[in-house]
Write a protein that holds these residues in place. Structure first.
Motif, PDB file in Angstrom:
ATOM      1  N   VAL A 149      -7.183  -4.167  13.379  1.00 35.52           N
ATOM      2  CA  VAL A 149      -6.657  -3.405  12.250  1.00 35.52           C
ATOM      3  C   VAL A 149      -5.920  -2.168  12.759  1.00 35.52           C
ATOM      4  O   VAL A 149      -4.849  -1.808  12.258  1.00 35.52           O
ATOM      5  CB  VAL A 149      -7.786  -3.013  11.276  1.00 35.52           C
ATOM      6  CG1 VAL A 149      -7.289  -2.008  10.246  1.00 35.52           C
ATOM      7  CG2 VAL A 149      -8.323  -4.252  10.565  1.00 35.52           C
ATOM      8  N   ILE A 150      -6.486  -1.506  13.770  1.00 43.93           N
ATOM      9  CA  ILE A 150      -5.787  -0.372  14.381  1.00 43.93           C
ATOM     10  C   ILE A 150      -4.460  -0.839  14.974  1.00 43.93           C
ATOM     11  O   ILE A 150      -3.418  -0.178  14.803  1.00 43.93           O
ATOM     12  CB  ILE A 150      -6.656   0.274  15.473  1.00 43.93           C
ATOM     13  CG1 ILE A 150      -7.917   0.895  14.853  1.00 43.93           C
ATOM     14  CG2 ILE A 150      -5.871   1.345  16.230  1.00 43.93           C
ATOM     15  CD1 ILE A 150      -8.906   1.417  15.877  1.00 43.93           C
ATOM     16  N   ALA A 151      -4.484  -1.984  15.667  1.00 35.93           N
ATOM     17  CA  ALA A 151      -3.253  -2.535  16.239  1.00 35.93           C
ATOM     18  C   ALA A 151      -2.242  -2.842  15.145  1.00 35.93           C
ATOM     19  O   ALA A 151      -1.034  -2.589  15.299  1.00 35.93           O
ATOM     20  CB  ALA A 151      -3.569  -3.802  17.031  1.00 35.93           C
ATOM     21  N   GLU A 152      -2.703  -3.378  14.020  1.00 40.96           N
ATOM     22  CA  GLU A 152      -1.809  -3.648  12.892  1.00 40.96           C
ATOM     23  C   GLU A 152      -1.143  -2.362  12.424  1.00 40.96           C
ATOM     24  O   GLU A 152       0.072  -2.320  12.191  1.00 40.96           O
ATOM     25  CB  GLU A 152      -2.595  -4.272  11.742  1.00 40.96           C
ATOM     26  CG  GLU A 152      -1.761  -4.514  10.492  1.00 40.96           C
ATOM     27  CD  GLU A 152      -2.594  -4.877   9.286  1.00 40.96           C
ATOM     28  OE1 GLU A 152      -1.993  -5.265   8.260  1.00 40.96           O
ATOM     29  OE2 GLU A 152      -3.831  -4.750   9.348  1.00 40.96           O
ATOM     30  N   ARG A 246       0.118   4.640   9.052  1.00 42.05           N
ATOM     31  CA  ARG A 246      -0.865   5.695   9.363  1.00 42.05           C
ATOM     32  C   ARG A 246      -2.181   5.450   8.633  1.00 42.05           C
ATOM     33  O   ARG A 246      -3.267   5.642   9.207  1.00 42.05           O
ATOM     34  CB  ARG A 246      -0.287   7.054   8.991  1.00 42.05           C
ATOM     35  CG  ARG A 246       0.797   7.552   9.937  1.00 42.05           C
ATOM     36  CD  ARG A 246       1.118   9.008   9.670  1.00 42.05           C
ATOM     37  NE  ARG A 246       1.739   9.186   8.367  1.00 42.05           N
ATOM     38  CZ  ARG A 246       3.047   9.183   8.149  1.00 42.05           C
ATOM     39  NH1 ARG A 246       3.880   8.985   9.166  1.00 42.05           N
ATOM     40  NH2 ARG A 246       3.539   9.358   6.935  1.00 42.05           N
ATOM     41  N   SER A 247      -2.108   5.020   7.387  1.00 46.09           N
ATOM     42  CA  SER A 247      -3.324   4.757   6.616  1.00 46.09           C
ATOM     43  C   SER A 247      -4.116   3.597   7.205  1.00 46.09           C
ATOM     44  O   SER A 247      -5.350   3.638   7.270  1.00 46.09           O
ATOM     45  CB  SER A 247      -2.962   4.451   5.150  1.00 46.09           C
ATOM     46  OG  SER A 247      -2.326   5.556   4.542  1.00 46.09           O
ATOM     47  N   VAL A 248      -3.415   2.556   7.661  1.00 46.28           N
ATOM     48  CA  VAL A 248      -4.088   1.407   8.256  1.00 46.28           C
ATOM     49  C   VAL A 248      -4.764   1.809   9.571  1.00 46.28           C
ATOM     50  O   VAL A 248      -5.892   1.373   9.858  1.00 46.28           O
ATOM     51  CB  VAL A 248      -3.093   0.251   8.472  1.00 46.28           C
ATOM     52  CG1 VAL A 248      -3.742  -0.890   9.238  1.00 46.28           C
ATOM     53  CG2 VAL A 248      -2.570  -0.262   7.129  1.00 46.28           C
ATOM     54  N   ILE A 249      -4.103   2.623  10.370  1.00 46.65           N
ATOM     55  CA  ILE A 249      -4.713   3.095  11.613  1.00 46.65           C
ATOM     56  C   ILE A 249      -6.005   3.854  11.313  1.00 46.65           C
ATOM     57  O   ILE A 249      -7.046   3.641  11.966  1.00 46.65           O
ATOM     58  CB  ILE A 249      -3.736   3.998  12.389  1.00 46.65           C
ATOM     59  CG1 ILE A 249      -2.548   3.185  12.909  1.00 46.65           C
ATOM     60  CG2 ILE A 249      -4.450   4.685  13.565  1.00 46.65           C
ATOM     61  CD1 ILE A 249      -1.458   4.030  13.548  1.00 46.65           C
ATOM     62  N   PHE A 250      -5.955   4.745  10.345  1.00 50.62           N
ATOM     63  CA  PHE A 250      -7.127   5.544   9.991  1.00 50.62           C
ATOM     64  C   PHE A 250      -8.267   4.652   9.504  1.00 50.62           C
ATOM     65  O   PHE A 250      -9.438   4.846   9.886  1.00 50.62           O
ATOM     66  CB  PHE A 250      -6.750   6.559   8.915  1.00 50.62           C
ATOM     67  CG  PHE A 250      -7.868   7.483   8.528  1.00 50.62           C
ATOM     68  CD1 PHE A 250      -8.357   8.425   9.425  1.00 50.62           C
ATOM     69  CD2 PHE A 250      -8.431   7.407   7.263  1.00 50.62           C
ATOM     70  CE1 PHE A 250      -9.400   9.270   9.067  1.00 50.62           C
ATOM     71  CE2 PHE A 250      -9.469   8.253   6.897  1.00 50.62           C
ATOM     72  CZ  PHE A 250      -9.956   9.186   7.799  1.00 50.62           C
ATOM     73  N   ALA A 251      -7.936   3.645   8.684  1.00 54.36           N
ATOM     74  CA  ALA A 251      -8.959   2.719   8.206  1.00 54.36           C
ATOM     75  C   ALA A 251      -9.575   1.939   9.361  1.00 54.36           C
ATOM     76  O   ALA A 251     -10.799   1.714   9.400  1.00 54.36           O
ATOM     77  CB  ALA A 251      -8.354   1.749   7.183  1.00 54.36           C
ATOM     78  N   GLY A 252      -8.738   1.521  10.321  1.00 54.49           N
ATOM     79  CA  GLY A 252      -9.252   0.803  11.483  1.00 54.49           C
ATOM     80  C   GLY A 252     -10.181   1.653  12.335  1.00 54.49           C
ATOM     81  O   GLY A 252     -11.200   1.164  12.851  1.00 54.49           O
TER      82      GLY A 252
END
Length: 397
Positions: A149-152, A246-252
């Motif tokens: 998810v962080i990679a995404e 940025r939101s996806v990185i934070f969620a990951g």
């Protein structure tokens, strides 16, 4: 030992070319490219990008991400059974039926986690994992989900806004307006250790087995598919896509912190993957909710005409024109419609000078040579003019 590892890495990298998902990703991207070109021709009487546009993004930008994940995976010992990896590959194919949108690891790997866990609990196990505990597999799945998810998020933020495709749609007022579609498919190859608890002849007789601690493992270079798709209506594609990234990185990152706790309390792995899935849904819903209450961005402008697309290799791209900018004058003549724009170009068939309001709101001047009677002389696509469609309204507020 170092030579054995190099042999393993080299063999795994070479055999990636034999994995069905490797070829499936290119076929899927090609099919999506065909539909995109058809839509662009219907909307603008020309294609913006060629049919191979989606294919170009599959690997180059994701190789570095895959290398980082491989180093993390091998360091942490993120070993998964071969049967489970095969099941994950099957899920990629199934989820792709819904388009790139459903290929987020927050959903594909969470689905793999849920099916594996429920099948074991209900006594319908279909995955062999003799040398690993079920709790260990669930923990590894949760950590791997969070990492992907962080990679995404990283891929979305860095590459998701590049080469977005303009399209036309009907607003609630019944008027044609332009929007942008950001759609990407990435293949992220990751080295993972696979337990060698049974003879390999039936699975892959070309893998030499290497010992790691008290167990024997062999390496695979597994291709994870990551898809992304979103429609941008109320702002510039770059701003919306990067915000989502940025939101996806934070969620990951949050999911990874929860997953890390499952090394001690394995039940936290379920919370980690559930959080990743819910957070990814929330990010998507937030984007649509935001745009639902805001006006369209690519619409008729009071001071000129807005650029909604720039054809690759066209003069406009060489002149530095980008989507979202507003052309106010052509060769010193004010323009408010596309016909006025092309009429003003004819004032000097070999050269043009444009006054442009940039994305920062500042006025600038661009100029360049053009060729008479060339189709789409500058290679620009413009937002549709609302007044042309007001009489044909079929929707109401």
């Amino acid at each position: 030992m170092a030579l054995d590892w190099l042999m393993q890495l080299g063999a795994a990298a070479g055999k990636l070319l034999l994995h069905p998902i490797f070829y499936f990703s290119f076929i899927l991207a090609f099919i999506v490219g065909m539909f995109r070109v058809t839509r662009e021709r219907k909307d603008f009487d020309t294609r913006v990008y060629d049919i191979y546009q989606e294919i170009r993004f599959i690997l180059p930008s994701s190789l570095a991400v895959g290398l980082v994940l491989s180093l993390i995976g091998l360091t942490l010992g993120l070993a998964l059974p071969a049967d489970l990896l095969s099941f994950i590959a099957a899920l990629f194919i199934i989820f792709s039926i819904g388009g790139f949108f459903l290929l987020s690891p927050a959903w594909t790997l969470t689905a793999a986690y849920a099916v594996f866990f429920l099948s074991e609990r209900l006594g319908y196990s279909f995955i062999s994992y003799e040398s690993l505990k079920m709790s260990a597999i669930l923990t590894i799945l949760a950590v791997l989900t969070a990492l992907l998810v962080i990679a995404e998020g990283v891929l979305i933020r860095k590459r998701g806004h590049q080469g977005t495709s303009p399209r036309l749609e009907i607003s609630k007022r019944g008027q044609k307006t332009a929007v942008h579609l950001a759609r990407r498919l990435w293949l992220v190859p990751v080295f993972l250790p696979v337990p060698a608890s049974r003879p390999l002849d039936s699975f892959a007789d070309w893998w030499p087995i290497i010992p790691i601690g008290a167990e024997s493992y062999y390496l695979v270079l597994f291709p994870f598919l990551i898809g992304f798709s979103m429609t941008i209506r109320s702002t510039l594609p770059e701003l919306a896509v990067q915000s989502t990234g940025r939101s996806v990185i934070f969620a990951g990152i949050l999911a990874l912190l929860i997953a890390a706790g499952s090394y001690w309390v394995w039940q936290l792995s379920a919370i980690a993957v559930l959080f990743a899935a819910v957070a990814r849904i929330a990010i998507t819903r937030r984007h649509y909710s935001y745009e639902k209450h805001r006006p369209y961005f690519f619409t008729t402008q009071p001071k000129g005409i807005m650029i909604v697309g720039v054809l690759p290799g066209a003069l406009a791209r060489k002149m530095g024109l980008v989507i979202g900018e507003i052309i106010t004058k052509v060769n010193g003549i004010p323009v408010h419609t596309e016909p006025e724009f092309y009429k003003a170009l004819q004032k000097n068939a070999a050269y043009c000078k444009l006054e442009v309001i940039g994305k920062n709101g500042q006025l600038r001047f661009v100029q360049g040579s053009i060729y008479e009677n060339e189709h789409h002389e500058l290679g620009l696509l413009f937002a549709p003019e609302e007044k042309e469609y007001m009489d044909d309204s079929v929707f109401s507020d």
